[in-house]
Design an enzyme around this catalytic site. Structure first.
Site, PDB file in Angstrom:
ATOM      1  N   HIS A 193       0.822  -1.215   0.000  1.00  0.00           N
ATOM      2  CA  HIS A 193       0.000   0.000   0.000  1.00  0.00           C
ATOM      3  C   HIS A 193       0.854   1.262   0.000  1.00  0.00           C
ATOM      4  CE1 HIS A 193      -3.309  -2.728   1.031  1.00  0.00           C
ATOM      5  NE2 HIS A 193      -4.076  -1.791   0.536  1.00  0.00           N
ATOM      6  N   GLY A 194       2.056   1.187   0.526  1.00  0.00           N
ATOM      7  CA  GLY A 194       2.919   2.372   0.547  1.00  0.00           C
ATOM      8  C   GLY A 194       4.235   2.055   1.246  1.00  0.00           C
TER       9      GLY A 194
END
Lengths: 569, 517
Positions: free
Chosen positions: B350-351
């Site tokens: 996601h990051g």
């Protein structure tokens, strides 16, 4: 291939037809919905009521207008078709719109020729110098008002191309085209603010009593003369290199770049558009007259300042194309006063200035082009309201007290006039002004009884003096108009508070500055139509301060239309 | 880049659909391929080349794996087979490394250049920054493809262009779902005949997606951006509004996009996997992740969790733990370690920031601890006489899961851990319940009418979800309605998007929240 044909069989005509009907109904609903969602641009003080102006134009009888005025807000403010008609009995319409690029003038003219056959088309030259891509809103106000058809589609396509940020046919252009084709994409959020007027009147027979002119009565001095404007322009034109010398800590950085402070060049395509407009006029048997409605504003603050350099370049362009050019600032003597004839520091003409320009054009154009002078029932019908509004406009642009009082006197049966002194009104009250006050029916002895820094209150309703009084103490009176409405008036001289108040319909209207505070109420509508203070407290320096209640005259007209629903009050 | 909410996209999709159904059946996949290439090329030619490189690498790796696997099948003797199988792992690992390296380059180089260069928008720095559209999605798809070929769950694709189509198929390239080659590949390759029913269902589904995205998600985005973007200006209870808004924004944005892409695919006769199954009806964290972005969860389960569970290394560790601490501890290790790895990777997917790592740890911890302490929790429930089957208890479990998810949003939505911590402290220490009554909520970007629209929209989604949970097929129900009623419904949905949607000039509704991955 055969297999494909076999498997495509399920596409039944019935389904296709059903889908088609669904889409058509959807589109119809969408177009209907977006009709209500597009702002009508007729809200008070907004975009100069372009919508009403254009709808009125397109709803006119065919071949009605002998003269068409086209161009930017300069011509929209500066030429009055009603005055033109009053003066010459020649019908005309003002199609000027705010920031109108010359390419938009072309498309507007093309759509105008669909219903009208003007003998003369008058184009303001300021559009020649406008970069057409800069005024996106100019297009957005006008396009929704144009009649549906091929010309409107072409205008949309051109708008999308010219205002798109990327290349002419880049993706942004498609988006813009989509947005202007379906303006609901832009205005759908107005669902929260929809009012009754968004639904009613939409298809009503619009009738703009000013025939397109935007009447403006604000007086704001341009502050400079035309000579000084040209002088400044000369300075700006001679300075084409910008430089900056900066320190970032200990580091010194000097940079320079070529920047134009004021341009006199016509953008490349605009000359071509002028030629196209000339050709279009030729093709329809019309004469094109290029004029410049005067503006006097410093080029430092106004990049469209109309200098001699621009005028000469416009003249040259007109000569090359073979059309007549009249610069009303430099070629004609209109006796325009930079102090009183402009509305916003010289950028636009106000009512007074517009009358001077129109008078000149009304003398020149019908004579020059041998236009037919006839009585027009619609214009004659509008003339009544136009004259009434003209009287109000004259009041709002009058700066001398005796003259102002005389104007009131001339139309006194239509007004209720309330006066209250603030601080002092005696020191500078001239004999002429006293005589004009007496002419209104006031019996107060301004010479002997009214003393320096006294309070004074008067109410005249339809020529009848309801009340007048003066005192060396604070005065407060609840006065009743003939229609039984009340005004609470207060006046006090310097020693008792230096205050003037006139509360009408729970709104304070007094300017409350030194001198004679006047509020004028239109008896028919009950609306305050002017609010002014003449400073007669100083014998050397008499000034008029107008707190205009009707800067936007179309607002008044709308109000007239929907009586009892005041606009911006 | 061509946005799903743009005039260009509607023209594009209309043209592609027309072309798709006009040309012969067996060549229809070529239309999809060209359309996907065009769609991708709109996001930049360098990204497109980058994607082609990844596709070509996966293509050759797949063929090589298949060759080695075939050779191992034909080999004589157990040892020979094992050796061949090991050799097949070389192209698998090579392919995965190349794909992950490209993913790493794209994700990390961007941040690195911004850290090192002052003006990354120009010159070499700008040239080096390549962030291909949907890189995480297609990278995971291709890794899954290579692994499936290796495990003989799927056959290698012998046509490079068909593989490229599977990889870049334009509706799903933006936000997924993450497809399996075995399921999607054949669907893309075979042409589909026009089905009026499927076409209508597809349009209906897309319309529903646009409604979620434009009417609800983008409206909620206004307050989320205002409150989290200017968190220093606000304090206390108002952040509860921001968190709730952020939860529903994410759901309606992401699931809305899924509805759009699944709907568009349905118009072509292609069925994509479902990515959302009413996640807010979940009664536990693990169930939530089986319902939310389920294709990502399934991908991690199949290609990370399961290989870890059966790996000799973990088995060895478990054995050691069993010898020292007993069987129960070993079982816990066998559950916890793969889950910890999966959730760390999910966070990183996601990051790359610390907030996402913390977010991964947060979810991983909840799921692991729930598993490890399951017997104790059960015991506690029985002590408290909790009726596990009662409706009230189920509702509480659903609400609890919602709160867990909302807390997770608080970790990532504000943009940094520091901000998240500040907001969390502010909620706990600043008592400001009056913000709900003194008009503050109307001064953060939305007015009363907007809130009404949001609430009505969410209510509609909730009602439909309830029906779906009860096993009702809403689309079939709608299809069974008399024609005028059906059309009223369609027009109603369409015009509610037109009127109440956040789109057009002045609105940036072109991007979706999960598009950055």
């Amino acid at each position: 291939m055969e297999n494909s044909k076999q498997t495509d069989k399920p596409i039944k005509n019935r389904y296709f037809l059903r889908g088609l009907i669904f889409v058509i109904i959807g589109f119809l609903m969408l177009f209907c919905l977006q009709t209500f969602m597009i702002p009508r641009w007729n809200y008070p003080d907004f975009a100069e009521n372009i919508s009403y102006s254009l709808h009125t134009f397109y709803n006119q009888d065919k071949n009605k207008d002998e003269v068409l005025f086209l161009g930017t807000s300069h011509i929209q403010y500066g030429v009055s078709p009603m005055k033109f008609y009053e003066q010459s009995k020649v019908t005309s319409y003002n199609l000027g719109t705010s920031g109108q690029p010359i390419s938009l003038s072309y498309y507007l003219l093309e759509s105008a020729f669909e219903t009208q056959s003007p003998k003369v088309v008058v184009l303001d030259a300021s559009g020649l110098f406008l970069p057409e891509e800069r005024f996106e809103t100019a297009w957005k106000y006008v396009i929704p008002c144009m009649p549906d058809g091929w010309n409107k589609l072409r205008t949309m396509a051109y708008y999308a191309g010219v205002t798109g940020d990327r290349s002419r046919y880049g993706s942004k252009c498609w988006t813009r085209f989509f947005n202007i084709l379906f303006p609901i994409t832009e205005y759908h959020m107005r669902w929260k603010e929809l009012k009754q007027e968004d639904f009613v009147d939409r298809f009503a027979d619009n009738n703009n009593v000013f025939a397109g002119q935007f009447v403006y009565t604000l007086i704001t001095s341009s502050g400079i003369t035309a000579d000084r404007m040209n002088e400044i322009a000369g300075m700006l034109l001679g300075d084409s290199t910008g430089w900056t010398d900066e320190f970032f800590g200990m580091q010194n950085k000097t940079s320079s770049e070529e920047t134009v402070l004021y341009s006199t060049a016509i953008p490349e395509s605009n000359e071509e558009w002028l030629r196209k407009i000339a050709d279009l006029c030729n093709a329809h048997g019309s004469e094109l007259l290029l004029i410049k409605v005067p503006t006097i504003q410093s080029p430092v603050v106004y990049t469209s300042a109309w200098t001699k350099n621009r005028s000469e370049i416009a003249r040259k362009a007109a000569q090359e194309i073979g059309i007549t050019y009249w610069d009303l600032l430099y070629d004609a003597n209109l006796s325009l006063d930079p102090e009183t004839d402009f509305s916003d520091g010289g950028g636009h003409l106000n009512y007074r200035g517009a009358n001077k320009v129109t008078q000149f054009l009304a003398d020149y154009i019908p004579e020059q082009y041998m236009l037919e002078r006839t009585d027009d029932p619609v214009y004659d019908n509008n003339m009544l309201l136009y004259k009434k509004l003209s009287n109000i406009a004259r009041l709002q642009t009058e700066t001398g007290l005796p003259e102002y009082l005389r104007l009131l006197d001339a139309d006194i049966e239509n007004y209720a006039v309330c006066m209250a002194c603030c601080d002092d009104m005696k020191a500078g009250l001239t004999d002429k002004a006293e005589a004009a006050l007496a002419a209104l029916g006031l019996r107060t002895d301004f010479e002997n009884v009214l003393k320096y820094q006294n309070a004074f209150i008067a109410l005249i309703d339809g020529g009848e003096v309801i009340y007048e009084g003066t005192s060396n103490r604070r005065m407060e009176r609840l006065l009743t108009l003939t229609n039984q409405e009340k005004i609470l008036v207060t006046s006090s001289g310097y020693k008792t508070g230096a205050r003037a108040s006139m509360q009408y319909r729970n709104v304070e209207y007094a300017g409350n500055i030194r001198g004679i505070n006047i509020v004028v109420i239109d008896k028919e509508t009950g609306r305050v139509v002017d609010q002014v203070v003449f400073d007669t407290g100083d014998e050397n320096r008499q000034t008029a301060t107008h707190f205009n209640m009707l800067k936007n005259f179309n607002e008044y007209w709308l109000y007239e239309k929907d009586k009892g629903q005041p606009g911006s009050e | 880049m061509m946005s799903l909410i743009s005039f260009q996209f509607f023209v594009f999709i209309g043209a592609v659909l027309l072309l798709y159904y006009l040309i012969p059946l067996r060549t229809r996949w070529v239309v999809l391929l060209c359309a996907s290439f065009f769609f991708y090329a709109c996001s930049g030619w360098r990204s497109f080349l980058f994607v082609l490189c990844a596709g070509v690498s996966a293509y050759f790796a797949g063929l090589w794996i298949e060759k080695e696997i075939a050779a191992s099948g034909a080999a004589d003797g157990k040892e020979e087979k094992a050796a061949r199988k090991k050799r097949a792992a070389i192209p698998l690992i090579t392919g995965i490394v190349i794909l992950l390296a490209m993913l790493f380059y794209s994700k990390v180089i961007h941040s690195l250049i911004y850290m090192l260069a002052d003006t990354p928008e120009t010159g070499l720095s700008a040239f080096l920054i390549i962030v291909p559209l949907g890189i995480s999605y297609y990278t995971f798809s291709l890794i899954g493809y290579l692994a499936d070929v290796y495990w003989k769950k799927d056959r290698a694709e012998h046509n490079l262009f068909r593989l490229l189509l599977y990889m870049t198929y334009f509706p799903h390239i933006l936000q997924g779902p993450i497809p399996r080659h075995g399921k999607l590949g054949p669907q893309l390759s075979q042409g589909h005949t026009f089905s009026y029913r499927k076409f209508c269902f597809g349009l209906q589904r897309s319309l529903w997606g646009y409604f979620k995205k434009l009417v609800i998600a983008d409206r909620l985005a206004v307050i989320v951006n205002e409150l989290f973007g200017n968190s220093a200006k606000y304090e206390g209870g108002i952040f509860l509004v921001a968190i709730a808004a952020s939860v529903f924004q994410l759901y309606t944005d992401f699931s809305g996009c899924m509805d759009i892409v699944i709907g568009i695919s349905e118009c072509f006769g292609i069925e994509l996997e479902e990515n959302f199954r009413r996640p807010f009806f979940s009664r536990s964290a693990s169930e939530f992740w089986r319902r939310w972005h389920s294709t990502l969860g399934m991908w991690f389960k199949d290609y990370v969790y399961m290989p870890l569970v059966v790996s000799p290394l973990l088995a060895g560790i478990a054995k050691t733990v069993q010898n020292r601490k007993g069987r129960k501890a070993a079982r816990n290790v066998m559950t916890a370690v793969p889950l910890a790895v999966v959730w760390l990777l999910t966070g990183l997917w996601h990051g790359t920031g610390p907030d996402y790592i913390v977010w991964g740890i947060y979810w991983g911890s909840i799921i692991i601890l729930t598993g490890v302490f399951a017997p104790q929790i059960k015991k506690l429930n029985s002590l408290l006489h909790v009726e596990a089957g009662s409706e009230l208890w189920k509702k509480w479990q659903m609400f609890r899961t919602f709160l867990i998810f909302a807390m997770g949003r608080l970790i990532t939505a504000p943009g940094s851990l520091k901000k998240s911590a500040g907001i969390f402290c502010s909620i706990l220490t600043k008592w400001t319940p009056w913000v709900f009554t003194d008009g503050t909520i109307y001064r953060i970007g939305l007015d009363r009418a907007d809130y009404v629209v949001v609430l009505l929209g969410l209510l509609l989604i909730w009602r439909i979800s309830c029906r779906q949970e009860q096993g009702q097929n809403i689309r079939e129900m709608v299809a069974a309605l008399p024609l005028p009623l059906r059309w009223i419904l369609y027009y109603g949905l369409f015009f509610s998007i037109i009127l109440f949607g956040f789109y057009g000039p002045g609105y940036n509704s072109g991007s979706f929240m999960y598009m950055k991955y």
